[in-house]
Structure formats: C-alpha cells, structure tokens
Design a protein around this motif. Sequence first.
Motif, PDB file in Angstrom:
ATOM      1  N   ALA A 162       0.615  -1.044   0.095  1.00 27.58           N
ATOM      2  CA  ALA A 162      -0.053  -0.202   0.072  1.00 27.58           C
ATOM      3  C   ALA A 162       1.094   1.310  -0.150  1.00 27.58           C
ATOM      4  O   ALA A 162       0.764   2.106  -0.464  1.00 27.58           O
ATOM      5  CB  ALA A 162      -0.977  -0.082   1.029  1.00 27.58           C
ATOM      6  N   LEU A 163       1.907   1.129   0.907  1.00 26.33           N
ATOM      7  CA  LEU A 163       2.900   2.868   1.002  1.00 26.33           C
ATOM      8  C   LEU A 163       3.801   2.062  -0.138  1.00 26.33           C
ATOM      9  O   LEU A 163       4.433   3.103  -0.212  1.00 26.33           O
ATOM     10  CB  LEU A 163       3.340   2.517   2.286  1.00 26.33           C
ATOM     11  CG  LEU A 163       1.799   2.363   3.040  1.00 26.33           C
ATOM     12  CD1 LEU A 163       2.661   2.813   4.563  1.00 26.33           C
ATOM     13  CD2 LEU A 163       1.369   3.950   2.731  1.00 26.33           C
ATOM     14  N   ASP A 164       4.141   1.498  -0.304  1.00 25.81           N
ATOM     15  CA  ASP A 164       5.528   1.002  -2.060  1.00 25.81           C
ATOM     16  C   ASP A 164       6.825   1.447  -1.237  1.00 25.81           C
ATOM     17  O   ASP A 164       7.472   1.768  -2.142  1.00 25.81           O
ATOM     18  CB  ASP A 164       4.800   2.190  -3.796  1.00 25.81           C
ATOM     19  CG  ASP A 164       5.885   1.827  -3.931  1.00 25.81           C
ATOM     20  OD1 ASP A 164       5.871   0.624  -5.129  1.00 25.81           O
ATOM     21  OD2 ASP A 164       6.192   3.192  -5.126  1.00 25.81           O
ATOM     22  N   ILE A 165       6.948   0.391  -0.246  1.00 29.31           N
ATOM     23  CA  ILE A 165       8.234   0.420   0.132  1.00 29.31           C
ATOM     24  C   ILE A 165       8.425  -0.862   0.151  1.00 29.31           C
ATOM     25  O   ILE A 165       7.083  -1.781   0.537  1.00 29.31           O
ATOM     26  CB  ILE A 165       7.688   1.225   1.484  1.00 29.31           C
ATOM     27  CG1 ILE A 165       6.981   0.468   2.646  1.00 29.31           C
ATOM     28  CG2 ILE A 165       8.027   2.799   1.768  1.00 29.31           C
ATOM     29  CD1 ILE A 165       6.653   1.171   3.609  1.00 29.31           C
ATOM     30  N   SER A 166       9.762  -1.271   1.566  1.00 24.96           N
ATOM     31  CA  SER A 166       9.752  -2.232   1.457  1.00 24.96           C
ATOM     32  C   SER A 166       9.443  -3.705   2.657  1.00 24.96           C
ATOM     33  O   SER A 166       8.834  -2.213   3.683  1.00 24.96           O
ATOM     34  CB  SER A 166      10.988  -3.034   1.200  1.00 24.96           C
ATOM     35  OG  SER A 166      12.232  -2.361   2.513  1.00 24.96           O
ATOM     36  N   GLU A 167       8.774  -4.546   2.891  1.00 24.87           N
ATOM     37  CA  GLU A 167       8.591  -4.882   4.050  1.00 24.87           C
ATOM     38  C   GLU A 167       9.602  -4.092   5.345  1.00 24.87           C
ATOM     39  O   GLU A 167       8.938  -4.130   6.498  1.00 24.87           O
ATOM     40  CB  GLU A 167       8.417  -6.597   4.139  1.00 24.87           C
ATOM     41  CG  GLU A 167       7.124  -7.714   3.914  1.00 24.87           C
ATOM     42  CD  GLU A 167       6.824  -8.054   3.798  1.00 24.87           C
ATOM     43  OE1 GLU A 167       6.325  -9.181   4.673  1.00 24.87           O
ATOM     44  OE2 GLU A 167       7.637  -9.816   2.994  1.00 24.87           O
TER      45      GLU A 167
END
Length: 201
Positions: A162-167
């Motif tokens: 959703a935030l377009d970042i890595s886990e």
Amino acid sequence: MSCIFVIDDHPLMREAVAMLLRRLRTKSNIVELDRLGVVQQAVNDHGTPELICLDLRLPDTHGVSGVREMRRMFPDTSILVLSASPAVDYSDLALEAGADAYVEKSLGAAHISRVLREFLDDEQSAESDENGPTIPEKLSKRQKQLLVMLDRGMSNREIADALDISEHTVKVHLWRLFRRLNVKSRSQASHLARTAGLIDY
C-alpha cells in the motif's frame, strides 16, 4: 552464549561501543571486528550474532554496501548502524539497505546506550515498562497511516504494498512507532490509537 558483533575500524570507538554492550549484556560475547572481511571467520569462531553494530566507513565497504552485505549474510539479525556521517545523508539509504536503525556517533554514549538497550529486549528498563503506553503530542503523517493500517488488521506485506516500500522498511517504521508510543505489539498500538483518538476514522 549469544554474541554481538561490533564492526568499526576506529579502535577507540569500537572499544567504547563494546564496553557499553558488556555493561548491558553481561552474559553475551562481544566480538570486536575492524572490517567485513573477517566476519565469516568470526561466525565460524563465535556463531551467528544476535546484533551487529556497524560503522559505514570500513576499509572494504563503500556507502551502504556493508549494510547490504550484512543483511544478506544475516537476514534475521538486528543491524544497528553507528556512523560519523549525518543521518540526513545516509539514514534512509541505510534503512532501505537493511539496517534496523541509524545512530550518529556524535550523539554520545548516553544516547547510543539507550538505543542499544532497546535492541536487547530482555534488558529493557523496568522504568519503561512501568510507565506504560505514552500518548505523544504529535505523530507524523506516516505514523498515522500505520496506525490506521494496523487497526484494519493489515499485514506487513499489505502495508508495504500500500505504501510502496519494502517489508523491512515497514518493520523499521513499526519499531519506531512502538517506541514512540511505548507499546510492544500491534494490538497495544491499535488499542491506544482508538482510546486516545490518535487517528481519524
């Protein structure tokens, strides 16, 4: 016996960090290393570390390459970057490369010691536990986003998408949020958010 690696090519800084760790974790083996090239031998001799305190500027690293290499070698080990470089220059890069936190050496021993204590879970101060959850005066936009997503029961993977970042970056953000709220779990964070009106529904 568990072990902690302190990797820094400056002897005085390495010894100072090692001394702090020996006070915080008396039963752990604190292993001092001056470059990444000797890490594998240290693993052979002492085992996999539970925590790595890593300087960015080593003889055999460039930029955040050391962080990436340590994360590749130790996917489940906490990595704390202790650097002379200003956080504004390297913090985000280090976190994206796999670090769990970034601390400037110039902040001093007291601050470094506090961060180290937070990483060593079973050494958490009793005072922190007794104080219980803390309602902050202000949360960042990202922290409010995270609280809404936690309240919806979203997984780290779903939050990352959703935030377009890595886990991994999600885990770092959550770790910082839990520290800010002085809670230890998603459910505690969500409960505090609901009862204290920290998020808008």
